[in-house]
Motif scaffolding. Structure first.
Motif, short mmCIF file in Angstrom:
data_model
loop_
_atom_site.label_atom_id
_atom_site.label_comp_id
_atom_site.label_asym_id
_atom_site.label_seq_id
_atom_site.Cartn_x
_atom_site.Cartn_y
_atom_site.Cartn_z
N GLU A 1 3.77 10.14 6.51
CA GLU A 1 4.27 9.21 7.62
C GLU A 1 4.54 7.75 6.99
N GLN A 2 5.84 7.37 7.55
CA GLN A 2 6.16 5.82 6.96
C GLN A 2 7.10 5.52 8.16
N ASN A 3 6.81 4.27 8.31
CA ASN A 3 7.79 3.55 9.42
C ASN A 3 8.17 4.33 10.63
N GLY A 4 7.06 5.01 11.21
CA GLY A 4 7.37 5.87 12.54
C GLY A 4 8.30 7.14 12.30
N ILE A 5 8.20 7.68 11.06
CA ILE A 5 8.88 8.94 10.86
C ILE A 5 8.03 9.70 9.80
N ARG A 6 7.94 10.82 10.38
CA ARG A 6 7.06 12.23 9.54
C ARG A 6 8.15 12.72 8.70
N TYR A 7 7.57 12.78 7.30
CA TYR A 7 8.40 13.46 6.13
C TYR A 7 7.70 14.64 5.80
N ARG A 8 8.62 15.69 5.42
CA ARG A 8 8.16 17.03 4.79
C ARG A 8 9.02 17.26 3.86
N GLU B 1 12.83 17.17 5.09
CA GLU B 1 12.99 16.98 6.61
C GLU B 1 12.28 15.57 6.96
N GLN B 2 12.79 15.09 7.88
CA GLN B 2 12.18 13.76 8.45
C GLN B 2 12.29 14.12 10.01
N LEU B 3 11.09 13.57 10.74
CA LEU B 3 11.14 13.81 12.18
C LEU B 3 10.49 12.52 12.69
N PRO B 4 11.00 12.13 14.02
CA PRO B 4 10.38 10.87 14.50
C PRO B 4 8.91 11.32 14.99
N ILE B 5 8.11 10.33 14.80
CA ILE B 5 6.55 10.70 15.35
C ILE B 5 6.59 10.62 16.72
N GLU B 6 7.53 10.16 17.53
CA GLU B 6 7.73 10.05 18.83
C GLU B 6 7.71 11.62 19.52
N MET C 1 0.84 -1.24 0.00
CA MET C 1 0.18 0.03 -0.06
C MET C 1 0.94 0.93 -0.06
N ALA C 2 0.63 2.16 -0.97
CA ALA C 2 1.59 3.42 -1.13
C ALA C 2 0.94 4.34 0.10
N THR C 3 1.89 5.16 0.60
CA THR C 3 1.69 5.96 1.57
C THR C 3 1.36 7.28 0.69
N GLN C 4 0.10 7.90 1.33
CA GLN C 4 -0.42 9.19 0.87
C GLN C 4 0.25 10.35 1.46
N LYS C 5 0.62 11.06 0.36
CA LYS C 5 1.31 12.51 0.54
C LYS C 5 0.28 13.61 0.54
N ARG C 6 0.07 14.57 1.38
CA ARG C 6 -0.76 15.35 1.68
C ARG C 6 0.07 16.84 1.68
N PHE C 7 -0.59 17.73 0.90
CA PHE C 7 -0.07 19.21 1.00
C PHE C 7 -0.82 19.80 2.33
N ILE C 8 0.24 20.63 3.10
CA ILE C 8 -0.03 21.30 4.19
C ILE C 8 -0.67 22.71 3.81
N ALA C 9 -1.88 23.09 3.88
CA ALA C 9 -2.42 24.03 3.30
C ALA C 9 -1.84 25.55 4.07
N GLY C 10 -1.43 26.40 3.45
CA GLY C 10 -0.85 27.56 3.81
C GLY C 10 0.36 27.71 4.35
N ALA C 11 1.30 26.40 4.46
CA ALA C 11 2.42 26.22 4.97
C ALA C 11 3.63 27.10 3.89
N ILE C 12 4.47 27.74 4.50
CA ILE C 12 5.44 28.22 3.70
C ILE C 12 6.73 27.53 3.96
N CYS C 13 7.43 27.33 2.87
CA CYS C 13 9.01 26.52 2.76
C CYS C 13 9.96 27.35 3.55
#
Length: 84
Positions: A26-33, A42-47, A1-13
Protein backbone atom coordinates in the motif's frame (compact mmCIF):
# COMPACT_ATOMS: atom_id res chain seq x y z
CA UNK A 1 10.83 5.05 4.39
CA UNK A 2 10.43 2.32 1.77
CA UNK A 3 7.12 0.51 1.45
CA UNK A 4 7.37 -3.16 2.37
CA UNK A 5 6.07 -5.54 -0.30
CA UNK A 6 4.62 -8.79 1.03
CA UNK A 7 3.81 -12.01 -0.77
CA UNK A 8 0.25 -13.31 -0.52
CA UNK A 9 0.55 -16.97 0.51
CA UNK A 10 -1.41 -19.31 -1.75
CA UNK A 11 -2.47 -16.60 -4.22
CA UNK A 12 -2.67 -17.64 -7.87
CA UNK A 13 -1.79 -15.07 -10.54
CA UNK A 14 -4.81 -14.36 -12.77
CA UNK A 15 -2.55 -13.97 -15.79
CA UNK A 16 0.09 -16.74 -15.62
CA UNK A 17 -1.63 -19.04 -13.03
CA UNK A 18 1.57 -19.37 -10.97
CA UNK A 19 1.04 -19.84 -7.24
CA UNK A 20 2.78 -17.80 -4.53
CA UNK A 21 4.09 -15.18 -6.98
CA UNK A 22 1.76 -12.26 -6.07
CA UNK A 23 3.03 -9.55 -3.78
CA UNK A 24 1.05 -6.66 -2.35
CA UNK A 25 1.75 -3.27 -0.81
CA UNK A 26 0.00 0.00 0.00
CA UNK A 27 1.19 3.47 -0.85
CA UNK A 28 -0.57 6.86 -0.86
CA UNK A 29 -4.04 5.37 -0.31
CA UNK A 30 -3.69 2.79 -3.09
CA UNK A 31 -3.23 -0.97 -2.77
CA UNK A 32 -0.93 -2.50 -5.38
CA UNK A 33 -0.59 -6.13 -6.44
CA UNK A 34 1.92 -7.55 -8.88
CA UNK A 35 3.21 -10.91 -10.04
CA UNK A 36 6.95 -11.49 -9.95
CA UNK A 37 6.70 -14.13 -12.71
CA UNK A 38 4.82 -12.18 -15.38
CA UNK A 39 3.72 -8.61 -16.09
CA UNK A 40 0.44 -8.74 -14.08
CA UNK A 41 -0.10 -5.53 -12.11
CA UNK A 42 -3.18 -3.93 -10.57
CA UNK A 43 -3.94 -1.03 -8.30
CA UNK A 44 -7.03 -0.65 -6.15
CA UNK A 45 -8.17 2.30 -4.05
CA UNK A 46 -8.06 1.34 -0.36
CA UNK A 47 -11.48 2.97 0.13
CA UNK A 48 -13.17 0.05 -1.63
CA UNK A 49 -15.43 -1.95 0.67
CA UNK A 50 -14.07 -5.34 -0.34
CA UNK A 51 -11.28 -5.81 -2.88
CA UNK A 52 -11.74 -8.75 -5.23
CA UNK A 53 -10.39 -11.89 -3.62
CA UNK A 54 -7.48 -13.57 -5.36
CA UNK A 55 -7.90 -17.27 -5.97
CA UNK A 56 -5.88 -19.40 -3.57
CA UNK A 57 -5.47 -23.10 -2.90
CA UNK A 58 -8.28 -22.84 -0.37
CA UNK A 59 -10.70 -20.57 -2.22
CA UNK A 60 -10.45 -22.05 -5.71
CA UNK A 61 -13.55 -23.91 -6.77
CA UNK A 62 -13.46 -27.66 -6.93
CA UNK A 63 -16.00 -29.99 -8.39
CA UNK A 64 -17.67 -32.07 -5.72
CA UNK A 65 -17.32 -35.79 -6.32
CA UNK A 66 -20.59 -37.37 -7.28
CA UNK A 67 -21.50 -40.36 -5.22
CA UNK A 68 -23.32 -43.21 -6.86
CA UNK A 69 -25.06 -45.59 -4.49
CA UNK A 70 -24.49 -48.48 -6.94
CA UNK A 71 -20.74 -48.26 -6.29
CA UNK A 72 -21.04 -48.41 -2.49
CA UNK A 73 -20.35 -51.68 -0.71
CA UNK A 74 -20.62 -52.49 2.98
CA UNK A 75 -17.40 -53.49 4.70
CA UNK A 76 -17.68 -56.18 7.36
CA UNK A 77 -14.86 -56.47 9.90
CA UNK A 78 -14.21 -60.08 10.92
CA UNK A 79 -12.97 -61.09 14.33
CA UNK A 80 -10.39 -63.90 13.86
CA UNK A 81 -11.28 -65.36 17.30
CA UNK A 82 -14.95 -65.71 16.47
CA UNK A 83 -16.29 -68.52 14.25
CA UNK A 84 -19.53 -68.27 12.27
Amino acid sequence: MATQKRFIAGAICPRCAEMDRIRSWEQNGIRYRECVSCDFFEQLPIEEETPPELETRISQSREEPTSQSDDLQTVRILDPGQRH
